[in-house]
Design a protein around this motif. Sequence first.
Motif, PDB file in Angstrom:
ATOM      1  N   SER A 183      33.783  40.685  47.161  1.00  0.00           N
ATOM      2  CA  SER A 183      33.486  41.913  47.910  1.00  0.00           C
ATOM      3  C   SER A 183      32.101  42.422  47.535  1.00  0.00           C
ATOM      4  O   SER A 183      31.637  42.230  46.405  1.00  0.00           O
ATOM      5  N   PRO A 199      49.932  42.796  46.011  1.00  0.00           N
ATOM      6  CA  PRO A 199      48.881  42.100  45.261  1.00  0.00           C
ATOM      7  C   PRO A 199      49.433  41.409  44.014  1.00  0.00           C
ATOM      8  O   PRO A 199      49.030  40.284  43.694  1.00  0.00           O
ATOM      9  N   THR A 254      38.909  38.045  45.780  1.00  0.00           N
ATOM     10  CA  THR A 254      39.019  39.372  46.393  1.00  0.00           C
ATOM     11  C   THR A 254      37.893  39.575  47.397  1.00  0.00           C
ATOM     12  O   THR A 254      36.723  39.307  47.113  1.00  0.00           O
ATOM     13  N   LEU A 302      38.828  48.054  46.041  1.00  0.00           N
ATOM     14  CA  LEU A 302      39.036  47.036  45.008  1.00  0.00           C
ATOM     15  C   LEU A 302      39.796  47.612  43.822  1.00  0.00           C
ATOM     16  O   LEU A 302      40.708  46.975  43.283  1.00  0.00           O
ATOM     17  N   VAL A 340      43.500  47.863  44.716  1.00  0.00           N
ATOM     18  CA  VAL A 340      44.185  46.568  44.775  1.00  0.00           C
ATOM     19  C   VAL A 340      44.382  45.987  43.379  1.00  0.00           C
ATOM     20  O   VAL A 340      45.471  45.524  43.021  1.00  0.00           O
ATOM     21  N   MET A 341      43.329  46.032  42.567  1.00  0.00           N
ATOM     22  CA  MET A 341      43.385  45.368  41.269  1.00  0.00           C
ATOM     23  C   MET A 341      44.143  46.158  40.216  1.00  0.00           C
ATOM     24  O   MET A 341      44.476  45.622  39.161  1.00  0.00           O
ATOM     25  N   TRP A 378      38.964  35.248  38.258  1.00  0.00           N
ATOM     26  CA  TRP A 378      38.851  36.253  39.317  1.00  0.00           C
ATOM     27  C   TRP A 378      37.502  36.053  40.009  1.00  0.00           C
ATOM     28  O   TRP A 378      36.462  36.326  39.444  1.00  0.00           O
ATOM     29  N   GLN A 436      35.263  37.428  42.515  1.00  0.00           N
ATOM     30  CA  GLN A 436      35.120  38.716  43.176  1.00  0.00           C
ATOM     31  C   GLN A 436      33.991  38.625  44.206  1.00  0.00           C
ATOM     32  O   GLN A 436      32.811  38.585  43.859  1.00  0.00           O
ATOM     33  N   LEU A 452      43.051  38.143  48.312  1.00  0.00           N
ATOM     34  CA  LEU A 452      43.413  39.541  48.511  1.00  0.00           C
ATOM     35  C   LEU A 452      42.385  40.185  49.428  1.00  0.00           C
ATOM     36  O   LEU A 452      41.222  40.323  49.064  1.00  0.00           O
ATOM     37  N   GLY A 453      42.807  40.529  50.638  1.00  0.00           N
ATOM     38  CA  GLY A 453      41.903  41.114  51.629  1.00  0.00           C
ATOM     39  C   GLY A 453      41.672  40.161  52.781  1.00  0.00           C
ATOM     40  O   GLY A 453      41.057  39.100  52.600  1.00  0.00           O
TER      41      GLY A 453
END
Length: 283
Positions: free
Chosen positions: A93, A52, A64, A72, A75-76, A89, A91, A8-9
């Motif tokens: 970012s 998403p 992500t 964030l 999106v989440m 997950w 993460q 995602l991203g």
Amino acid sequence: MVQSVAVLGLGTMGAAMATRLADTDLKVTVWNRSPKRTEPFRNGPARVADSPAQAVEGADAVLTMVFDAVALDEVMATALPAMSKGAIWMQSSTIGPAAAGQQAEKAARAGVRYVDAPMLGTKGPAEQGTLKALVAGDPEAIQQLEPVLDAVASATLRAGEAAPAASALKVAMNTWIATITAGIGQAMTVAQRLGVDPALVLDALEGTGVDSPYAHIKGKAILADDFTPSFDVAGILKDLRLANSQTDGISPELLDALEALYARAAENDGGQDIAAVWKAFQS
């Protein structure tokens, strides 16, 4: 081991990481807020999702890579409820330790395993799969992420057993990146103002105990007036503000000065590479 991953991203880093993942045996699905960013993946080995929630459905892992904590959250809000129970997950970012801790709590409530996993490196290393992953989380979850980590990073550093240890380390490291980039810009400006060719600063550094390959990369970009972004000014400014706002009890003078310099550079063009901090010394 993880067999499917949703990314995602698809900004500079996310797109490069997704491309690396798509070249493996993993089943990869991608999503980005701006559909234009998904075009390079539409005829390739990755599946492009329309949302998403659609991207994460059934995925063993979700990676992500978005700009900040606000993005964030947005999106989440739809992705997290759609993730499978027990999914991981990852993460990546740069959102800072406070937000990382909050996201880990949300993941736990949703029955999702959270691995704090920001990356050290910029566009080139991301494209080459030579990032350095800073990770914190359940060791079993990290082990299951090995196919993902191996595709995007050449080294992994365990920062702790849980979030936000890795995010805290990432913010600390980005203050160093901001410092050394501003330092080479300042040294070259001082040389220039004193009537010395600024290129000689790089020649003088070479082979000394304080030499740095990174200083040469950014110094050469300054000399070439080439500020094509590998890490943009807006991003480092965001990270400096995270460091400044989430550290208590330290003298703020250097962080304040760095924040002011990069804010001045962002006024010119926040999308330029952080080497454009040089311009802040020119005004």
